[in-house]
Design an enzyme around this catalytic site. Structure first.
Site, PDB file in Angstrom:
ATOM      1  N   LYS A  15       0.871  -1.181   0.000  1.00 21.05           N
ATOM      2  CA  LYS A  15       0.000   0.000   0.000  1.00 21.05           C
ATOM      3  C   LYS A  15       0.906   1.228   0.000  1.00 21.05           C
ATOM      4  O   LYS A  15       1.461   1.620   1.028  1.00 21.05           O
ATOM      5  CB  LYS A  15      -0.905   0.025   1.244  1.00 21.05           C
ATOM      6  CG  LYS A  15      -1.984   1.086   1.115  1.00 21.05           C
ATOM      7  CD  LYS A  15      -2.252   1.864   2.381  1.00 21.05           C
ATOM      8  CE  LYS A  15      -1.310   2.948   2.688  1.00 21.05           C
ATOM      9  NZ  LYS A  15      -1.285   4.121   1.777  1.00 21.05           N
TER      10      LYS A  15
ATOM     11  N   GLU B 149      10.396   0.907  10.089  1.00 15.99           N
ATOM     12  CA  GLU B 149      11.376   1.936   9.730  1.00 15.99           C
ATOM     13  C   GLU B 149      10.701   3.274   9.987  1.00 15.99           C
ATOM     14  O   GLU B 149       9.877   3.722   9.187  1.00 15.99           O
ATOM     15  CB  GLU B 149      11.762   1.800   8.248  1.00 15.99           C
ATOM     16  CG  GLU B 149      12.470   0.492   7.920  1.00 15.99           C
ATOM     17  CD  GLU B 149      13.903   0.455   8.429  1.00 15.99           C
ATOM     18  OE1 GLU B 149      14.442   1.503   8.835  1.00 15.99           O
ATOM     19  OE2 GLU B 149      14.489  -0.639   8.429  1.00 15.99           O
TER      20      GLU B 149
ATOM     21  N   CYS C  90      14.213  10.546   6.388  1.00 14.71           N
ATOM     22  CA  CYS C  90      14.221  10.122   7.789  1.00 14.71           C
ATOM     23  C   CYS C  90      15.608  10.265   8.403  1.00 14.71           C
ATOM     24  O   CYS C  90      15.731  10.408   9.610  1.00 14.71           O
ATOM     25  CB  CYS C  90      13.746   8.687   7.896  1.00 14.71           C
ATOM     26  SG  CYS C  90      14.652   7.604   6.787  1.00 14.71           S
TER      27      CYS C  90
ATOM     28  N   GLU D  66      10.733  16.250  13.903  1.00 11.74           N
ATOM     29  CA  GLU D  66      11.358  16.053  12.599  1.00 11.74           C
ATOM     30  C   GLU D  66      11.005  17.268  11.747  1.00 11.74           C
ATOM     31  O   GLU D  66       9.835  17.493  11.475  1.00 11.74           O
ATOM     32  CB  GLU D  66      10.750  14.816  11.934  1.00 11.74           C
ATOM     33  CG  GLU D  66      11.609  13.603  12.005  1.00 11.74           C
ATOM     34  CD  GLU D  66      11.041  12.471  11.144  1.00 11.74           C
ATOM     35  OE1 GLU D  66       9.843  12.165  11.264  1.00 11.74           O
ATOM     36  OE2 GLU D  66      11.813  11.885  10.376  1.00 11.74           O
TER      37      GLU D  66
END
Ligand code: NAP
Length: 486
Positions: free
Chosen positions: A182, A258, A292, A389
């Site tokens: 997906k 992850e 990331c 982040e």
């Protein structure tokens, strides 16, 4: 130049389930946008639970035959995928840029990186081995037999539309597992293109299924609740990762997670500053900062702070911002308006608390989701961007005076994905390697992603590793047989 959408024919902008390309059972579709213009570039099928479970049906039926397919044959299909992606690199790259926004040169880099997972795992597919040994007490033998875990569900983010799927699909197929991917709703086209390529090279129906949807929550929940699913691999935010881990717990699924990062990039006074500047530019600006492993906090030792900051600011200011498909563009559009707003708020928060803007910092007017390369100094420790982040082209620079101080600050985060250290002192580099709580560390390098290295985090950055030999182990269970020879 031709329209990048020519790469994916309208009949392939649909669900890939078994041997079919088909509409959602409900007939629903959703729009995919070019983030640089905000214009719709395609409509794709919007799957619901019925479609998701149809994909699981074919993936579980295909499992026995795929697991029994000789490893050499599976390996050859992965090699063929690597070759096809490489030959059609320009088409894939343009599609990535169109739906995701990164500059074309970076999209080409992603295709090379993503394709390499297929080559790497083609080589791993034929090296899956068990062990045969004598029990320490003698008398009997120990045999271990690796087996594919079973049908896998993959949920991937928008920031690397090809590579994040490739690094799951390639090892899964190498191990003998079937898959349902997906992709992120904002970037589904590249994954459909990959499925089409894998169909063309002869990967059997049911092995690679792709379900595009705007209803991630309900479709993925239904897949995880079905006992035929045996593995979840997720790449995305820590927040969604936690939700999926809870769901995966009900059926005690194998999981690979992850998740998000908050990388510290540390420049020591003894560093080669040219190397540190090159590394910082890559670690901060690759993927427009939407990675990331992006350098989220740049710590510079006091004696070189002034020189490093001035030279870094000069390089950031020289970058050109624009549509990723245009020549000479270094910084493309961010993924969406929410992202621009979040970054703008983080910058405003830092400035409110005393930070100074050296470069950028002003959200531009006009269409598309752009934010300029930005450098901030005097960023106080309570600024929100040091723990969130940033996921954009904003670099906060903070000075430090001792290794213990910077190590403690670098580790003061729930994340533990990547870090970077620039120093010419080997012992210092090794002390940081041992002391930093991260799954990965760049030593005098700003680019650490490599399909032949184990990618992954510690703490709330995730569980498991992708790439390298460890990458295939995530898709293998082990049966141990105890054998009486008396
Ligand atoms: P995200 O919001 O967590 O979404 C990731 C994927 O999860 C998308 O496919 C999304 O679908 C889906 N999703 C969202 N909510 C869900 C739910 N309730 N149930 C099931 N699926 C759900 O992350 P993102 O914004 O796309 O990506 C950025 C994040 O990914 C950052 O935190 C980044 O650090 C992380 N990341 C980590 C790595 C790594 O290797 N550690 C690599 C790349 C990115 P929709 O698109 O439909 O929302």
């Amino acid at each position: 130049m031709s329209d990048p959408m020519n790469a994916l024919a309208p009949e392939h902008r649909r669900l890939r389930i078994g041997d079919a390309w088909r509409d959602a059972a409900s007939g629903a579709t959703f729009a995919v946008e070019d983030p640089a213009t905000g214009k719709t570039i395609a409509e794709v099928a919007d799957a619901d639970v019925v479609d998701g479970l149809a994909a699981l049906d074919v993936a579980s039926k295909a499992m026995t035959e795929w697991a029994a397919t000789p490893p050499r044959k599976r390996s050859e299909l992965l090699t063929a995928t690597y070759r096809a992606l490489t030959e059609r690199s320009e088409e894939v790259a343009r599609l990535i840029t169109l739906e995701m926004g990164k500059p074309l040169a970076e999209a080409r880099g992603e295709v090379a990186y993503g394709a390499e997972f297929f080559r790497w795992f083609a080589e791993e597919a034929v090296r899956v081995e068990g062990r045969y040994s004598t029990a320490p007490a003698g008398g009997y033998r120990i045999l271990t037999v690796p087996k594919p875990v079973g049908p896998c569900v993959f949920v991937t983010p928008w920031n690397f539309p090809l590579a994040m799927g490739a690094r799951k699909i390639a090892p899964a197929l190498a191990a003998g597992c079937t898959t349902i991917t997906k992709p992120a709703a904002q970037t589904p086209l590249t994954m459909l293109f990959l499925a089409r390529i894998m169909e063309e090279v002869g990967v059997p129906p049911g092995v690679v299924n792709v379900v595009t949807t705007k209803r991630a929550g309900e479709v993925v929940s239904a897949l995880l609740a079905d006992s035929r699913t045996r593995k979840l691999s997720f790449t995305g935010s820590t927040e969604v990762g936690r939700v999926l881990l809870r769901q995966a717990a009900d059926n005690v699924l194998r999981t690979s997670m992850e998740l998000g990062g908050n990388a510290a990039l540390i420049v020591c006074a003894d560093a080669d500053l040219d190397v540190a500047l090159d590394g910082a530019m890559v670690a901060k600006m690759r993927n427009i900062g939407q990675s990331c492993i992006a350098a989220n906090r740049i710590y510079v030792e006091e004696p070189v702070r002034e020189e490093f900051t001035a030279r870094f600011a000069e390089r950031m200011e020289a970058l050109s911002v624009g549509h990723g498909l245009d020549d000479g563009v270094d910084v493309g559009a961010l993924i969406d308006e929410a992202s621009v707003t979040k970054i703008d708020e983080l910058v405003a928060d830092a400035v409110d608390r005393g930070a100074r803007v050296l470069v950028g910092g002003e959200r531009p007017d006009g269409p598309g989701h752009f934010y300029p390369p930005t450098v901030l100094v005097d960023v106080p420790e309570d600024a929100r961007m040091l723990e969130a982040e940033i996921f954009g082209p904003v670099a906060p620079i903070i000075s430090f005076t001792s290794d213990d101080e910077v190590m403690a600050k670098a580790n003061d985060t729930e994340h533990g994905l990547a870090g970077y250290i620039f120093t010419r002192d080997l012992q210092r580099a090794l002390r940081f390697t041992e002391g930093l709580d991260t799954g990965m560390l760049g030593i005098n390098r700003g680019l650490i992603s490599d399909p032949s290295a184990p990618f992954g985090g510690v703490k709330q950055s995730g569980i498991g590793r992708e790439g390298s030999h460890e990458g295939i182990l995530e898709y293998l269970d082990l049966t141990y047989a105890s054998i009486d020879l008396s």
